[in-house]
Design a protein around this motif. Structure first.
Motif, short mmCIF file in Angstrom:
data_model
loop_
_atom_site.label_atom_id
_atom_site.label_comp_id
_atom_site.label_asym_id
_atom_site.label_seq_id
_atom_site.Cartn_x
_atom_site.Cartn_y
_atom_site.Cartn_z
N LYS A 91 56.79 38.73 64.00
CA LYS A 91 56.77 40.13 63.59
C LYS A 91 58.15 40.58 63.11
N VAL A 92 59.19 40.18 63.83
CA VAL A 92 60.56 40.56 63.46
C VAL A 92 60.93 39.95 62.12
N VAL A 93 60.59 38.66 61.93
CA VAL A 93 60.91 37.98 60.67
C VAL A 93 60.16 38.63 59.51
N ALA A 94 58.88 38.93 59.73
CA ALA A 94 58.07 39.53 58.67
C ALA A 94 58.56 40.92 58.28
N SER A 95 59.04 41.67 59.26
CA SER A 95 59.49 43.03 58.98
C SER A 95 60.92 43.08 58.45
N GLY A 96 61.64 41.98 58.60
CA GLY A 96 63.04 41.97 58.18
C GLY A 96 63.93 42.80 59.07
N SER A 97 63.44 43.11 60.25
CA SER A 97 64.18 43.95 61.18
C SER A 97 65.33 43.17 61.81
N SER A 98 66.36 43.92 62.24
CA SER A 98 67.49 43.30 62.91
C SER A 98 67.33 43.31 64.43
#
Length: 229
Positions: A91-98
């Protein structure tokens, strides 16, 4: 000549690597039975903030709602992963979130064996320690150690010191809101305060109730309902 030198160097690297790996396994096995007396973080921080005296609290002496709250706040899928929450990582990778997707197992590895801060060497060691902890410790042991070394404020380490410092009580008597408030400060213990009426506290309390309803508070060797295995 170069082939011989390479073979010699590789032999030394392999020799050192095997012994370092054996040392890591030994340390994880040791703390599966013996409570960590202190950590690098505790030593460093208590020099600047003497804080509240730390005292080890057994898993059975921690209110079930405190355990549910920390799982809900920090690692809702704790019972369903082997140390790394791949669902959250994707989910973090897909969202590009830090934002991170660090599990309780990863945080325990960092807090017990390593140091704070962001660096590749620390992350590599954390990645190596995490599956060892999952393999050699029970889920109950992971939660117990985590709650006894986590920082709940400047110089306030462990759930016993946190309950006494913030609410004048003991870990077994924490209420639902108190437990959620303590869990709410874990991402930033130096800057946050446990506010029993905050939005984050209410969200964590709701999350703790949710994982109790949908069964995520139960996993092999651990019952977050009754603290009994």
């Amino acid at each position: 000549m170069f082939r011989g030198l390479f073979a010699w160097l590789w032999g030394w690297v392999r020799w050192l690597g095997l012994r370092f790996a054996a040392l890591m396994v030994g340390l994880v096995l040791f703390y599966s039975m013996i409570n960590p007396p202190t950590t690098w973080t505790i030593v460093a921080e208590t020099r600047q903030h003497p804080g509240t005296a730390r005292q080890w609290t057994r898993y059975h002496d921690i209110a079930p709602v405190m355990i549910r709250s920390v799982v809900a706040a920090e690692d809702a899928n704790f019972c369903n992963h082997w140390g790394f929450d791949m669902t959250e990582i994707r989910k973090v990778v897909a969202s590009g979130s830090s934002r991170g997707a660090s599990t309780l197992s990863q945080q325990t590895a960092k807090n017990v064996y390593l140091w704070q801060g962001r660096s590749w060497p620390r992350k590599v060691l954390e990645t190596a320690y995490t599956p060892l902890i999952e393999a050699l410790w029970s889920k109950r042991r992971i939660v117990e150690v985590y709650l006894n070394v986590a920082e709940f404020g400047p110089g306030v380490f462990g759930i016993h010191a946190a309950a006494r410092h913030h609410f004048g009580t003991t870990p077994d008597k924490l209420t639902t809101r108190q437990a959620a408030a303590l869990a709410s400060i874990l991402p930033a213990p130096k800057s946050r305060r446990p506010d029993t009426g905050s939005r984050r506290t209410r969200a964590i309390a709701d999350g703790a109730a949710t994982i109790a309803r949908d069964g995520r508070d139960r996993c092999p060797g651990l019952s977050l309902r009754e603290n009994a295995c």
